[in-house]
Write an enzyme that holds these catalytic residues in place. Structure first.
Site, short mmCIF file in Angstrom:
data_model
loop_
_atom_site.label_atom_id
_atom_site.label_comp_id
_atom_site.label_asym_id
_atom_site.label_seq_id
_atom_site.Cartn_x
_atom_site.Cartn_y
_atom_site.Cartn_z
N TYR A 54 -2.87 -1.78 10.59
CA TYR A 54 -2.92 -2.01 9.14
C TYR A 54 -1.68 -1.41 8.48
CZ TYR A 54 -4.29 -1.56 4.25
OH TYR A 54 -4.31 -1.63 2.87
N SER A 112 0.85 -1.19 0.00
CA SER A 112 0.00 0.00 0.00
C SER A 112 0.89 1.24 0.00
CB SER A 112 -0.86 0.02 1.27
OG SER A 112 -1.53 1.26 1.41
N1 LIG Z 1 -8.57 -0.56 -1.63
C1 LIG Z 1 -7.55 0.19 -1.25
O1 LIG Z 1 -7.68 1.42 -1.10
C2 LIG Z 1 -6.21 -0.44 -1.03
C3 LIG Z 1 -5.10 0.41 -0.95
C4 LIG Z 1 -3.85 -0.14 -0.73
C5 LIG Z 1 -3.71 -1.51 -0.60
N2 LIG Z 1 -4.80 -2.31 -0.68
C6 LIG Z 1 -4.60 -3.76 -0.50
O2 LIG Z 1 -5.18 -4.47 -1.57
C7 LIG Z 1 -5.51 -5.79 -1.13
C8 LIG Z 1 -6.92 -6.12 -1.56
O3 LIG Z 1 -7.84 -5.28 -0.88
P1 LIG Z 1 -9.16 -4.69 -1.56
O4 LIG Z 1 -9.04 -3.22 -1.53
O5 LIG Z 1 -9.44 -5.37 -2.82
O6 LIG Z 1 -10.23 -5.05 -0.42
P2 LIG Z 1 -11.51 -6.01 -0.40
O7 LIG Z 1 -12.43 -5.70 -1.51
O8 LIG Z 1 -12.02 -5.94 0.99
O9 LIG Z 1 -10.87 -7.46 -0.68
C9 LIG Z 1 -10.14 -8.14 0.30
C10 LIG Z 1 -10.01 -9.58 -0.10
O10 LIG Z 1 -9.21 -10.25 0.87
C11 LIG Z 1 -9.88 -11.43 1.26
N3 LIG Z 1 -9.54 -11.80 2.62
C12 LIG Z 1 -9.59 -11.05 3.75
N4 LIG Z 1 -9.24 -11.79 4.81
C13 LIG Z 1 -8.95 -13.03 4.33
C14 LIG Z 1 -8.53 -14.24 4.93
N5 LIG Z 1 -8.34 -14.35 6.25
N6 LIG Z 1 -8.33 -15.32 4.12
C15 LIG Z 1 -8.53 -15.23 2.80
N7 LIG Z 1 -8.92 -14.12 2.17
C16 LIG Z 1 -9.14 -13.04 2.94
C17 LIG Z 1 -11.37 -11.13 1.11
O11 LIG Z 1 -12.07 -12.35 0.93
P3 LIG Z 1 -13.04 -13.04 2.01
O12 LIG Z 1 -13.64 -11.94 2.84
O13 LIG Z 1 -14.03 -13.78 1.18
O14 LIG Z 1 -12.16 -13.94 2.80
C18 LIG Z 1 -11.36 -10.31 -0.17
O15 LIG Z 1 -11.38 -11.17 -1.29
C19 LIG Z 1 -5.31 -5.79 0.38
O16 LIG Z 1 -4.06 -6.37 0.71
C20 LIG Z 1 -5.28 -4.31 0.73
O17 LIG Z 1 -4.56 -4.04 1.90
C21 LIG Z 1 -6.03 -1.81 -0.91
#
Ligand SMILES: NC(=O)c1ccc[n+]([C@@H]2O[C@H](COP(=O)([O-])OP(=O)(O)OC[C@H]3O[C@@H](n4cnc5c(N)ncnc54)[C@H](OP(=O)(O)O)[C@@H]3O)[C@@H](O)[C@H]2O)c1
Length: 246
Positions: free
Chosen positions: A151, A138
């Site tokens: 986080y 991130s």
């Molecule tokens: N969106 C942003 O602004 C942003 C910015 C920087 C970095 N990121 C990073 O991008 C990545 C994806 O996030 P996103 O933004 O796409 O969020 P999201 O829509 O909430 O997706 C998160 C994913 O992680 C899975 N997950 C969470 N806990 C888990 C577990 N214990 N085991 C297996 N799967 C798990 C969820 O699936 P289930 O709930 O079905 O398990 C979901 O598929 C993350 O690492 C996040 O930190 C996001």
């Protein structure tokens, strides 16, 4: 990296960035396996996009990580790309006692999971063609948003870890890539919004995917996307101004 002809395991593919990557990589002629905890989501995605392989797995659970690796070896032995994407984002008020279960959940999911999974896969990946590990960190790895302190600490740790992992694997053919998204409009952190359908803010997912795919094709090893570039450049020098916004 080569963006076609791979077999790719994406952790956390039931929504957001992981799901969007899965759809994009399927379009480019890859075999894509996604994981997640929500079986209903996995089934709905498999019905909608038959090219995607789904596997229920909890990245925060060590036994589940080992079982996932065995399952992948048995069913998709050509797997050559691991995308450590699954993540959770929790707000914490540090002026009050914090529930340690929330601390463990965040650290196990965002840090312990990808560290362990990467090490479990490394011997297998080293024997594949064009092997790649992508760690999704991130922009907040370089500049913490103080209301989600653990986080941000896990993302800073994953940034540091990725440097070490790349160094340790330098004599193998495994490319280790850090992909740092900016704020992207996904379900991340939705537990702190009263209305679960409310937007997270951030750039639209397709805009993120377009820039991220370009960075991967360019071969960037530390790919800060969109606004994350600015956070990497300015980092803690803008800590106060940045955190005064929230
Ligand atoms: N969106 C942003 O602004 C942003 C910015 C920087 C970095 N990121 C990073 O991008 C990545 C994806 O996030 P996103 O933004 O796409 O969020 P999201 O829509 O909430 O997706 C998160 C994913 O992680 C899975 N997950 C969470 N806990 C888990 C577990 N214990 N085991 C297996 N799967 C798990 C969820 O699936 P289930 O709930 O079905 O398990 C979901 O598929 C993350 O690492 C996040 O930190 C996001």
């Amino acid at each position: 990296m080569q963006i076609h002809g791979n077999t790719i395991l994406i952790t956390g593919g039931t929504s957001g960035i992981g799901l969007a990557f899965a759809e994009e990589f399927v379009k480019h002629g890859n075999t894509v396996i996604i994981t997640g905890r929500r079986q209903d989501r996995l089934e709905a995605i498999q019905q909608r996009i038959p090219g995607i392989v789904v596997k229920q797995s909890d990245i925060a659970d060590a036994a589940a990580r080992e079982e996932l690796v065995e399952w992948v070896y048995a069913n998709y032995p050509a797997t050559n790309v691991l995308i450590n994407n699954a993540g959770v984002q929790l707000a914490m008020d540090l002026s009050q006692p914090v529930d340690p279960r929330r601390i463990h959940e965040e650290i196990n999911t965002n840090l312990v999971g990808p560290v362990h999974l990467g090490s479990l896969f490394a011997p297998h990946l080293a024997n594949q063609e064009n092997p790649v590990i992508i760690n999704v960190t991130s922009g907040l790895a370089w500049l913490p948003a103080a209301f989600m302190p653990v986080y941000c600490a896990t993302k800073a740790a994953m940034h540091s870890f990725t440097l070490s992992q790349r160094w340790q694997l330098r004599n193998t053919n495994i490319k280790v890539i850090e992909l740092a998204p900016p704020s992207v409009d996904t379900e991340l952190g939705h537990d702190r919004r009263a209305d679960k359908t409310q937007s997270h803010g951030g750039i639209p997912i397709p805009e993120f995917i377009q820039e991220a795919m370009a960075a991967l094709m360019e071969g960037e090893l530390e790919a800060a996307i969109g606004g994350a570039k600015d956070l990497r450049a300015k980092g803690e020098t803008i800590f106060e101004a940045f955190n005064s916004r929230f």
